[in-house]
Design an enzyme around this catalytic site. Structure first.
Site, PDB file in Angstrom:
ATOM      1  N   ARG A   1      69.009   1.958  35.363  1.00  0.00           N
ATOM      2  CA  ARG A   1      69.097   0.857  34.381  1.00  0.00           C
ATOM      3  C   ARG A   1      69.682  -0.406  35.006  1.00  0.00           C
ATOM      4  O   ARG A   1      69.248  -1.515  34.730  1.00  0.00           O
ATOM      5  CB  ARG A   1      69.936   1.262  33.173  1.00  0.00           C
ATOM      6  CG  ARG A   1      69.195   2.159  32.227  1.00  0.00           C
ATOM      7  CD  ARG A   1      70.086   2.495  31.025  1.00  0.00           C
ATOM      8  NE  ARG A   1      69.434   3.452  30.180  1.00  0.00           N
ATOM      9  CZ  ARG A   1      68.900   3.143  29.007  1.00  0.00           C
ATOM     10  NH1 ARG A   1      68.955   1.914  28.559  1.00  0.00           N
ATOM     11  NH2 ARG A   1      68.314   4.075  28.295  1.00  0.00           N
TER      12      ARG A   1
ATOM     13  N   SER B   1      59.027   5.315  36.641  1.00  0.00           N
ATOM     14  CA  SER B   1      58.765   6.625  37.255  1.00  0.00           C
ATOM     15  C   SER B   1      57.465   7.238  36.735  1.00  0.00           C
ATOM     16  O   SER B   1      56.796   7.980  37.451  1.00  0.00           O
ATOM     17  CB  SER B   1      59.921   7.592  36.975  1.00  0.00           C
ATOM     18  OG  SER B   1      61.088   7.134  37.594  1.00  0.00           O
TER      19      SER B   1
ATOM     20  N   GLU C   1      48.022  -7.186  46.333  1.00  0.00           N
ATOM     21  CA  GLU C   1      48.586  -6.488  47.484  1.00  0.00           C
ATOM     22  C   GLU C   1      47.767  -5.251  47.846  1.00  0.00           C
ATOM     23  O   GLU C   1      47.514  -4.987  49.021  1.00  0.00           O
ATOM     24  CB  GLU C   1      50.052  -6.119  47.226  1.00  0.00           C
ATOM     25  CG  GLU C   1      50.947  -7.330  47.180  1.00  0.00           C
ATOM     26  CD  GLU C   1      52.423  -6.992  47.096  1.00  0.00           C
ATOM     27  OE1 GLU C   1      52.801  -5.817  47.297  1.00  0.00           O
ATOM     28  OE2 GLU C   1      53.212  -7.913  46.833  1.00  0.00           O
TER      29      GLU C   1
ATOM     30  N   HIS D   1      70.253 -19.612  48.859  1.00  0.00           N
ATOM     31  CA  HIS D   1      71.507 -20.259  48.491  1.00  0.00           C
ATOM     32  C   HIS D   1      71.659 -20.213  46.974  1.00  0.00           C
ATOM     33  O   HIS D   1      71.727 -21.241  46.298  1.00  0.00           O
ATOM     34  CB  HIS D   1      71.517 -21.704  49.024  1.00  0.00           C
ATOM     35  CG  HIS D   1      72.858 -22.342  48.961  1.00  0.00           C
ATOM     36  ND1 HIS D   1      73.119 -23.445  48.184  1.00  0.00           N
ATOM     37  CD2 HIS D   1      74.020 -22.043  49.580  1.00  0.00           C
ATOM     38  CE1 HIS D   1      74.384 -23.789  48.321  1.00  0.00           C
ATOM     39  NE2 HIS D   1      74.949 -22.951  49.164  1.00  0.00           N
TER      40      HIS D   1
ATOM     41  N   ASN E   1      73.026   4.341  44.755  1.00  0.00           N
ATOM     42  CA  ASN E   1      73.560   4.863  43.500  1.00  0.00           C
ATOM     43  C   ASN E   1      72.413   5.455  42.686  1.00  0.00           C
ATOM     44  O   ASN E   1      71.777   4.764  41.890  1.00  0.00           O
ATOM     45  CB  ASN E   1      74.282   3.777  42.707  1.00  0.00           C
ATOM     46  CG  ASN E   1      75.002   4.333  41.497  1.00  0.00           C
ATOM     47  OD1 ASN E   1      74.737   5.443  41.045  1.00  0.00           O
ATOM     48  ND2 ASN E   1      75.920   3.557  40.956  1.00  0.00           N
TER      49      ASN E   1
ATOM     50  N   ASN F   1      66.610 -11.499  39.212  1.00  0.00           N
ATOM     51  CA  ASN F   1      66.141 -11.925  40.530  1.00  0.00           C
ATOM     52  C   ASN F   1      65.739 -13.406  40.510  1.00  0.00           C
ATOM     53  O   ASN F   1      64.773 -13.770  39.848  1.00  0.00           O
ATOM     54  CB  ASN F   1      64.945 -11.057  40.952  1.00  0.00           C
ATOM     55  CG  ASN F   1      64.362 -11.460  42.289  1.00  0.00           C
ATOM     56  OD1 ASN F   1      64.920 -12.275  43.023  1.00  0.00           O
ATOM     57  ND2 ASN F   1      63.220 -10.890  42.609  1.00  0.00           N
TER      58      ASN F   1
ATOM     59  N   CYS G   1      60.321  -8.039  43.201  1.00  0.00           N
ATOM     60  CA  CYS G   1      60.628  -7.213  42.038  1.00  0.00           C
ATOM     61  C   CYS G   1      59.361  -6.736  41.325  1.00  0.00           C
ATOM     62  O   CYS G   1      59.408  -5.769  40.569  1.00  0.00           O
ATOM     63  CB  CYS G   1      61.572  -7.935  41.085  1.00  0.00           C
ATOM     64  SG  CYS G   1      61.040  -9.573  40.609  1.00  0.00           S
ATOM     65  N   HIS G   2      58.214  -7.370  41.601  1.00  0.00           N
ATOM     66  CA  HIS G   2      56.951  -6.904  41.013  1.00  0.00           C
ATOM     67  C   HIS G   2      56.546  -5.536  41.553  1.00  0.00           C
ATOM     68  O   HIS G   2      55.730  -4.859  40.947  1.00  0.00           O
ATOM     69  CB  HIS G   2      55.831  -7.927  41.254  1.00  0.00           C
ATOM     70  CG  HIS G   2      55.526  -8.180  42.692  1.00  0.00           C
ATOM     71  ND1 HIS G   2      56.269  -9.069  43.457  1.00  0.00           N
ATOM     72  CD2 HIS G   2      54.593  -7.649  43.516  1.00  0.00           C
ATOM     73  CE1 HIS G   2      55.780  -9.080  44.684  1.00  0.00           C
ATOM     74  NE2 HIS G   2      54.759  -8.227  44.747  1.00  0.00           N
TER      75      HIS G   2
ATOM     76  N   TYR H   1      62.238   2.447  39.573  1.00  0.00           N
ATOM     77  CA  TYR H   1      63.606   1.966  39.382  1.00  0.00           C
ATOM     78  C   TYR H   1      64.599   2.990  39.934  1.00  0.00           C
ATOM     79  O   TYR H   1      65.565   2.638  40.602  1.00  0.00           O
ATOM     80  CB  TYR H   1      63.886   1.706  37.891  1.00  0.00           C
ATOM     81  CG  TYR H   1      63.079   0.558  37.325  1.00  0.00           C
ATOM     82  CD1 TYR H   1      63.532  -0.756  37.411  1.00  0.00           C
ATOM     83  CD2 TYR H   1      61.851   0.787  36.710  1.00  0.00           C
ATOM     84  CE1 TYR H   1      62.792  -1.809  36.895  1.00  0.00           C
ATOM     85  CE2 TYR H   1      61.095  -0.264  36.201  1.00  0.00           C
ATOM     86  CZ  TYR H   1      61.571  -1.558  36.296  1.00  0.00           C
ATOM     87  OH  TYR H   1      60.838  -2.600  35.794  1.00  0.00           O
TER      88      TYR H   1
ATOM     89  N   HIS I   1      67.107 -21.874  46.198  1.00  0.00           N
ATOM     90  CA  HIS I   1      67.859 -21.571  44.982  1.00  0.00           C
ATOM     91  C   HIS I   1      67.057 -20.660  44.053  1.00  0.00           C
ATOM     92  O   HIS I   1      67.579 -19.686  43.534  1.00  0.00           O
ATOM     93  CB  HIS I   1      68.201 -22.845  44.209  1.00  0.00           C
ATOM     94  CG  HIS I   1      69.164 -23.739  44.918  1.00  0.00           C
ATOM     95  ND1 HIS I   1      69.612 -24.907  44.365  1.00  0.00           N
ATOM     96  CD2 HIS I   1      69.769 -23.657  46.132  1.00  0.00           C
ATOM     97  CE1 HIS I   1      70.449 -25.507  45.201  1.00  0.00           C
ATOM     98  NE2 HIS I   1      70.545 -24.764  46.281  1.00  0.00           N
TER      99      HIS I   1
END
Length: 198
Positions: free
Chosen positions: A145, A168, A189, A102, A140, A154, A162-163, A131, A42
């Site tokens: 944004r 840009s 990383e 889930h 797209n 997320n 998402c990290h 982004y 979850h």
């Protein structure tokens, strides 16, 4: 190709039988609260970091379940195994299954879902993407944004990375766990990727 990574989508009847379980994982970035049921993961809740932990990427890093180990569902076990590998043996993450998800956000057909699955599938360990680049990858190019909104919503951070999404200009951008955590994850990383290159 994306369908390989998309976990099983269950019916509303199965969803009503959902019995949420919780576990807490003590990680190098603090306590990660994980919730899920038999059908999937979850959410992963990140702690807010007030200072960077020392020893980014050292072999002494530990990642252990400190609460809820006795009632873990299979998706929670897969999640903790994946996170343990991420922090302690990153090369193993590619051979481990990504737990089924889930969460309603990941089950609805939406641009947010498309962005999150694209990020999971296409932006690998040690890489970063802007982004705008992620908007392009998700189909797209003018939706940078909206990509930012997808990152904010997320529910499964670290696994859905998402990290790895930055501005840009090269600046970090915001992160749900705070900018210190984002900095630590990217640095972890980078260091681990450099070690694997030798």
């Amino acid at each position: 190709m994306a369908s390989r990574l998309v976990p099983n989508v269950n019916s509303k009847q199965e969803e009503s039988q959902c019995k949420e379980k919780h576990a807490v994982l003590l990680s190098p970035v603090g306590k990660l609260e994980i919730s899920g049921c038999e059908m999937g993961l979850h959410e992963i809740k990140l702690p807010k970091m007030s200072m960077l932990p020392s020893g980014s990427g050292e072999s002494s890093a530990t990642c252990e379940v400190c609460e809820g180990a006795e009632e873990m569902t299979e998706p929670l076990k897969q999640c903790t195994a994946w996170l343990r590998a991420y922090f302690c043996e990153p090369a193993r993450t590619t051979s481990l299954p990504v737990p089924a998800f889930h969460h309603p956000l990941l089950r609805r057909d939406s641009f947010t879902r498309q962005v999150l699955w694209t990020l999971l599938r296409d932006v690998k360990f040690g890489e970063a993407v802007s982004y705008k680049q992620l908007a392009d990858l998700a189909g797209n190019s003018r939706a940078a944004r909206a990509v930012g909104g997808a990152m904010r919503s997320n529910p499964i951070p670290i696994i859905i990375p998402c990290h790895r999404v930055i501005c840009s200009s090269g600046q970090m951008g915001n992160y749900g766990g705070g900018n210190l955590m984002k900095e630590w994850l990217l640095s972890h990383e980078k260091l681990q990727k450099e070690k694997l290159a030798y």
